[in-house]
Motif scaffolding. Sequence first.
Motif, PDB file in Angstrom:
ATOM      1  N   PRO A  13     -16.036  38.573 -48.032  1.00 47.64           N
ATOM      2  CA  PRO A  13     -15.680  37.514 -47.176  1.00 47.64           C
ATOM      3  C   PRO A  13     -16.710  37.142 -46.226  1.00 47.64           C
ATOM      4  N   GLU A  14     -16.821  35.828 -45.633  1.00 41.64           N
ATOM      5  CA  GLU A  14     -17.901  35.307 -44.704  1.00 41.64           C
ATOM      6  C   GLU A  14     -17.128  35.034 -43.460  1.00 41.64           C
ATOM      7  N   ALA A  15     -17.981  34.914 -42.442  1.00 42.98           N
ATOM      8  CA  ALA A  15     -17.483  34.266 -41.305  1.00 42.98           C
ATOM      9  C   ALA A  15     -18.543  34.157 -40.503  1.00 42.98           C
ATOM     10  N   ASN A  16     -18.680  32.925 -39.495  1.00 39.67           N
ATOM     11  CA  ASN A  16     -19.678  32.614 -38.687  1.00 39.67           C
ATOM     12  C   ASN A  16     -20.053  33.424 -37.673  1.00 39.67           C
ATOM     13  N   SER A  23     -14.835  45.335 -50.493  1.00 41.22           N
ATOM     14  CA  SER A  23     -16.190  45.959 -50.156  1.00 41.22           C
ATOM     15  C   SER A  23     -16.148  46.633 -48.614  1.00 41.22           C
ATOM     16  N   ARG A  24     -15.147  46.386 -47.876  1.00 40.64           N
ATOM     17  CA  ARG A  24     -14.909  46.882 -46.772  1.00 40.64           C
ATOM     18  C   ARG A  24     -16.133  46.182 -45.717  1.00 40.64           C
ATOM     19  N   SER A  25     -16.545  44.911 -46.104  1.00 38.62           N
ATOM     20  CA  SER A  25     -17.617  44.293 -45.453  1.00 38.62           C
ATOM     21  C   SER A  25     -17.180  42.763 -45.379  1.00 38.62           C
ATOM     22  N   VAL A  26     -17.978  42.153 -44.448  1.00 40.52           N
ATOM     23  CA  VAL A  26     -17.829  40.823 -44.152  1.00 40.52           C
ATOM     24  C   VAL A  26     -19.400  40.182 -43.686  1.00 40.52           C
ATOM     25  N   ARG A  27     -19.756  39.165 -44.602  1.00 45.07           N
ATOM     26  CA  ARG A  27     -21.147  38.534 -44.155  1.00 45.07           C
ATOM     27  C   ARG A  27     -20.977  37.929 -42.856  1.00 45.07           C
ATOM     28  N   ILE A  28     -21.725  38.026 -42.285  1.00 43.18           N
ATOM     29  CA  ILE A  28     -21.623  37.051 -40.770  1.00 43.18           C
ATOM     30  C   ILE A  28     -22.937  36.172 -40.982  1.00 43.18           C
ATOM     31  N   ARG A  29     -22.416  34.863 -41.101  1.00 45.30           N
ATOM     32  CA  ARG A  29     -23.380  33.821 -41.215  1.00 45.30           C
ATOM     33  C   ARG A  29     -24.169  33.310 -39.695  1.00 45.30           C
ATOM     34  N   ARG A  30     -25.429  33.163 -39.747  1.00 47.01           N
ATOM     35  CA  ARG A  30     -25.937  32.589 -38.727  1.00 47.01           C
ATOM     36  C   ARG A  30     -26.541  31.156 -38.816  1.00 47.01           C
ATOM     37  N   ARG A  31     -26.516  30.461 -37.900  1.00 47.08           N
ATOM     38  CA  ARG A  31     -27.052  29.060 -38.037  1.00 47.08           C
ATOM     39  C   ARG A  31     -28.187  28.825 -37.911  1.00 47.08           C
ATOM     40  N   GLU A  32     -29.014  29.596 -37.020  1.00 45.18           N
ATOM     41  CA  GLU A  32     -30.382  29.309 -37.332  1.00 45.18           C
ATOM     42  C   GLU A  32     -31.098  29.934 -38.331  1.00 45.18           C
ATOM     43  N   LYS A  33     -32.011  28.985 -38.982  1.00 47.68           N
ATOM     44  CA  LYS A  33     -32.679  29.104 -40.194  1.00 47.68           C
ATOM     45  C   LYS A  33     -33.615  30.300 -40.178  1.00 47.68           C
ATOM     46  N   ASP A  34     -34.324  30.839 -39.052  1.00 45.23           N
ATOM     47  CA  ASP A  34     -35.081  31.733 -39.065  1.00 45.23           C
ATOM     48  C   ASP A  34     -34.625  33.278 -38.732  1.00 45.23           C
ATOM     49  N   LYS A  35     -33.061  33.166 -38.724  1.00 51.97           N
ATOM     50  CA  LYS A  35     -32.573  34.432 -38.446  1.00 51.97           C
ATOM     51  C   LYS A  35     -31.676  34.861 -39.721  1.00 51.97           C
ATOM     52  N   VAL A  73     -11.578  38.516 -37.867  1.00 54.48           N
ATOM     53  CA  VAL A  73     -12.898  39.041 -38.576  1.00 54.48           C
ATOM     54  C   VAL A  73     -12.614  40.599 -38.913  1.00 54.48           C
ATOM     55  N   VAL A  74     -12.073  41.397 -38.045  1.00 55.79           N
ATOM     56  CA  VAL A  74     -11.909  42.528 -38.532  1.00 55.79           C
ATOM     57  C   VAL A  74     -10.663  42.726 -39.450  1.00 55.79           C
ATOM     58  N   GLU A  75      -9.821  41.886 -39.539  1.00 56.46           N
ATOM     59  CA  GLU A  75      -8.660  41.907 -40.479  1.00 56.46           C
ATOM     60  C   GLU A  75      -9.339  41.469 -41.700  1.00 56.46           C
ATOM     61  N   GLN A  76     -10.453  40.507 -41.725  1.00 58.08           N
ATOM     62  CA  GLN A  76     -11.131  40.090 -43.106  1.00 58.08           C
ATOM     63  C   GLN A  76     -11.462  41.173 -43.675  1.00 58.08           C
ATOM     64  N   LEU A  77     -12.231  41.922 -42.697  1.00 55.29           N
ATOM     65  CA  LEU A  77     -13.178  43.362 -42.994  1.00 55.29           C
ATOM     66  C   LEU A  77     -12.302  44.237 -43.504  1.00 55.29           C
ATOM     67  N   GLU A  78     -11.033  44.590 -43.155  1.00 53.48           N
ATOM     68  CA  GLU A  78     -10.117  45.527 -43.440  1.00 53.48           C
ATOM     69  C   GLU A  78      -9.630  45.175 -44.877  1.00 53.48           C
ATOM     70  N   GLY A  79      -9.481  43.931 -45.134  1.00 55.64           N
ATOM     71  CA  GLY A  79      -8.602  43.417 -46.283  1.00 55.64           C
ATOM     72  C   GLY A  79      -9.508  43.302 -47.620  1.00 55.64           C
ATOM     73  N   SER A  80     -10.869  43.546 -47.397  1.00 53.78           N
ATOM     74  CA  SER A  80     -11.936  43.331 -48.110  1.00 53.78           C
ATOM     75  C   SER A  80     -12.280  44.426 -49.129  1.00 53.78           C
ATOM     76  N   VAL A 113     -19.887  46.190 -41.806  1.00 54.19           N
ATOM     77  CA  VAL A 113     -19.168  47.075 -42.585  1.00 54.19           C
ATOM     78  C   VAL A 113     -18.391  48.082 -41.779  1.00 54.19           C
ATOM     79  N   THR A 114     -17.587  48.833 -42.466  1.00 50.98           N
ATOM     80  CA  THR A 114     -16.875  49.941 -41.610  1.00 50.98           C
ATOM     81  C   THR A 114     -17.864  51.123 -41.938  1.00 50.98           C
ATOM     82  N   ALA A 115     -17.902  51.993 -40.748  1.00 51.11           N
ATOM     83  CA  ALA A 115     -18.640  53.047 -40.810  1.00 51.11           C
ATOM     84  C   ALA A 115     -18.410  53.916 -41.914  1.00 51.11           C
ATOM     85  N   GLU A 116     -17.156  53.928 -42.528  1.00 52.67           N
ATOM     86  CA  GLU A 116     -16.655  54.776 -43.715  1.00 52.67           C
ATOM     87  C   GLU A 116     -17.623  54.428 -44.887  1.00 52.67           C
TER      88      GLU A 116
END
Length: 157
Positions: free
Chosen positions: A4-7, A27-39, A18-25, A45-48
């Motif tokens: 799953p992805e979130a901005n 992969s236990r992860s969420v990709r956080i998109r950044r708008r800056e092209k150079d970032k 976003v944490v709900e997305q993480l827990e429901g995934s 991801v969960t610590a576990e």
Amino acid sequence: MRTPEANLSELSLHPRRVVEQLEGSPSRSVRIRRREKDKPDLVLVTAERAEQVAAGFSATVTLLVELMRRSSETAALAADALPAAFPWARYLSADEVRRFAGELAETLERAESLGNPVPFAALVATWKQTAEAHADPELAEILRRNDHNGQTSGRLS
């Protein structure tokens, strides 16, 4: 399995969502998109899950390195299998592929012990550059000439 992805702004404005997305995934992860092209994007991801991934990587590296140390046949098999993981390695000579496999095992072991993948990535990038040079007929001729004159070991550094 799609992560799953979130901005980044969504994470700061609606962290629970976003944490709900993480827990429901799965992969236990969420990709956080950044708008800056150079970032680069981030991964939440969960610590576990992070600990599970690290433990799996560590065990795999240890197993590979030990197998290669204990048997020259296993080391040869690893070198033979290397182009499956790195198709560009087919441009390397058989001797270069064997050296790459040996360096790869050593570097993986050291990088894993540091918890830092950068040495691994740097080694792969260097060998990929060498393969790219071999793939270019003009550069390949320069490498062959230098190799015959004893000026290089074949690998670009």
